[in-house]
Write a protein that holds these residues in place. Structure first.
Motif, PDB file in Angstrom:
ATOM      1  N   ALA A  40       0.845  -1.191   0.000  1.00 16.41           N
ATOM      2  CA  ALA A  40       0.000   0.000   0.000  1.00 16.41           C
ATOM      3  C   ALA A  40       0.880   1.241   0.000  1.00 16.41           C
ATOM      4  N   ARG A  41       0.446   2.251  -0.743  1.00 13.34           N
ATOM      5  CA  ARG A  41       1.260   3.460  -0.849  1.00 13.34           C
ATOM      6  C   ARG A  41       1.363   4.188   0.488  1.00 13.34           C
ATOM      7  N   PHE A 188       1.315  -0.235  -5.059  1.00 10.01           N
ATOM      8  CA  PHE A 188       2.466  -0.208  -5.937  1.00 10.01           C
ATOM      9  C   PHE A 188       3.285  -1.463  -5.676  1.00 10.01           C
ATOM     10  N   LEU A 189       4.260  -1.717  -6.539  1.00 10.05           N
ATOM     11  CA  LEU A 189       5.061  -2.928  -6.474  1.00 10.05           C
ATOM     12  C   LEU A 189       6.469  -2.552  -6.051  1.00 10.05           C
ATOM     13  N   ARG A 190       6.985  -3.216  -5.032  1.00  6.82           N
ATOM     14  CA  ARG A 190       8.356  -2.975  -4.559  1.00  6.82           C
ATOM     15  C   ARG A 190       9.210  -4.206  -4.845  1.00  6.82           C
ATOM     16  N   GLY A 218       4.444  -2.778 -16.399  1.00 13.92           N
ATOM     17  CA  GLY A 218       4.714  -1.790 -15.366  1.00 13.92           C
ATOM     18  C   GLY A 218       5.893  -0.931 -15.769  1.00 13.92           C
ATOM     19  N   LYS A 219       6.186   0.055 -14.945  1.00 12.47           N
ATOM     20  CA  LYS A 219       7.290   0.962 -15.232  1.00 12.47           C
ATOM     21  C   LYS A 219       8.114   1.168 -13.972  1.00 12.47           C
ATOM     22  N   GLU A 237       5.461   1.198 -10.880  1.00 14.30           N
ATOM     23  CA  GLU A 237       4.084   1.644 -11.028  1.00 14.30           C
ATOM     24  C   GLU A 237       3.387   0.763 -12.063  1.00 14.30           C
ATOM     25  N   ALA A 238       2.189   0.294 -11.719  1.00  6.29           N
ATOM     26  CA  ALA A 238       1.370  -0.491 -12.650  1.00  6.29           C
ATOM     27  C   ALA A 238      -0.085  -0.161 -12.376  1.00  6.29           C
ATOM     28  N   GLY A 239      -0.866  -0.032 -13.418  1.00  5.55           N
ATOM     29  CA  GLY A 239      -2.237   0.415 -13.242  1.00  5.55           C
ATOM     30  C   GLY A 239      -3.233  -0.670 -12.924  1.00  5.55           C
TER      31      GLY A 239
END
Length: 320
Positions: A40-41, A188-190, A218-219, A237-239
């Protein structure tokens, strides 16, 4: 015999006219498979401002809450007793003030007749003023205690999902202890990548994410400069990271370099008895060569198979 000769001639003509592709090395991306964690952000604890007993608890793990929503109630019984004591003090002071105001009124009447001196009248007036100030101070103290009592309500600090509720109804907590932990602001993905690949990482690089049996893009948006336990931390970041679980691990492919490879269209590889064959135009004839192929690579112009052995740059591959 004449018919067979004609058929053979037609087959050779068709093979000669078949479309061919001349092989040459192309640059492909080298991918490294790692695991990432969906986080979670914003992770914000909902803390109690008042110490006491949890009398209400309306949130549990997985609930969706809004900022300002009441999720728990903490009560301190001592505050009720303090309010009752202050109310009693205010009542006593008001009784004393009533008596002091009556004495002041009599003193004002007697001073005109010369029975009471002006000094005594000033003392009575001062006594009434002191009692009025004491009442004001006690009422202000009572307001402070009431405000403390109202701070027992624990509200959600932000919109999001309840991740952790570390206590139950009836638990005794101190001021500042978390009643629940809220995860909000999106997901987000870490990533945690081995440091040997640190120099190959670059921001804005495209990432492949395998989640729930599907692959999404993702980016790479942030690379942290500090290496911990031999690993580099990066954020992606991925939507489409909508998932019911936070801190879930997913398989991610990260670009860590480039290399040269021989690629042929995927439909040019024919598998028979577990062996891959590719048709090649050689000395005016079409022959099949046994090859060792690797992974399937998707490119903007189609799907290709990488050839490890069996073909060389310059060979003409016959397309079906």
């Amino acid at each position: 015999m004449r018919l067979l000769s004609i058929a053979a001639t037609l087959l050779l003509a068709g093979a000669a006219n078949a479309e061919t592709v001349k092989l040459k090395p192309v640059t492909v991306t080298e991918w490294k498979a790692v695991y990432g964690t969906i986080e979670a952000r914003n992770i914000v604890p909902a803390r109690a401002r008042l110490g006491g007993t949890v009398t209400q608890l309306s949130a549990t793990e997985g609930d969706i809450v809004k900022a300002g929503q009441k999720i728990a109630m903490v009560e301190d019984e001592k505050l009720g007793f303090q309010i009752a004591a202050l109310d009693a003090q205010i009542g006593a002071l008001r009784s004393q003030l009533t008596a002091a105001q009556a004495d002041l009124a009599r003193g004002e009447a007697l001073v005109e007749r010369g029975i009471v001196t002006q000094q005594r009248l000033d003392e009575l007036r001062s006594q009434a003023g002191v009692l009025q100030n004491q009442i004001t101070a006690t009422e202000a103290q009572r307001s402070v205690v009431i405000q403390q009592q109202s701070e027992g309500e624990v509200d959600a600090p932000a919109d999001g999902k309840v991740l952790i509720v570390p206590l139950t109804r009836g638990a005794v907590i101190l001021a500042g202890e978390p009643v629940a932990t809220i995860g909000g602001g999106g997901l987000f993905l870490r990533l945690s990548i081995p440091e040997r690949h640190a120099s190959a990482l670059s921001q804005e690089a495209e990432i492949r994410i395998n989640i729930d049996g599907r692959q999404i893009a993702g980016k790479l948006v942030k690379i942290y400069p500090q290496i911990e336990n031999g690993r580099v931390t990066a954020d992606v970041e991925a939507g489409e990271l909508n998932t019911a679980f936070v801190n879930a691990r997913v398989l991610v492919q990260v670009p860590v370099g480039e290399r040269q490879a021989l690629l042929v269209p995927a439909n040019a590889v024919v598998t028979r008895n577990g062996v891959d064959f590719v048709s090649v135009h050689e000395d005016g004839e079409t022959v099949e060569r046994a090859v060792v192929s690797s992974e399937t690579i998707g490119r903007p112009d189609g799907t290709y198979r990488e050839i490890l052995t069996g073909l060389a740059p310059g060979d003409e591959v016959v397309l079906p």
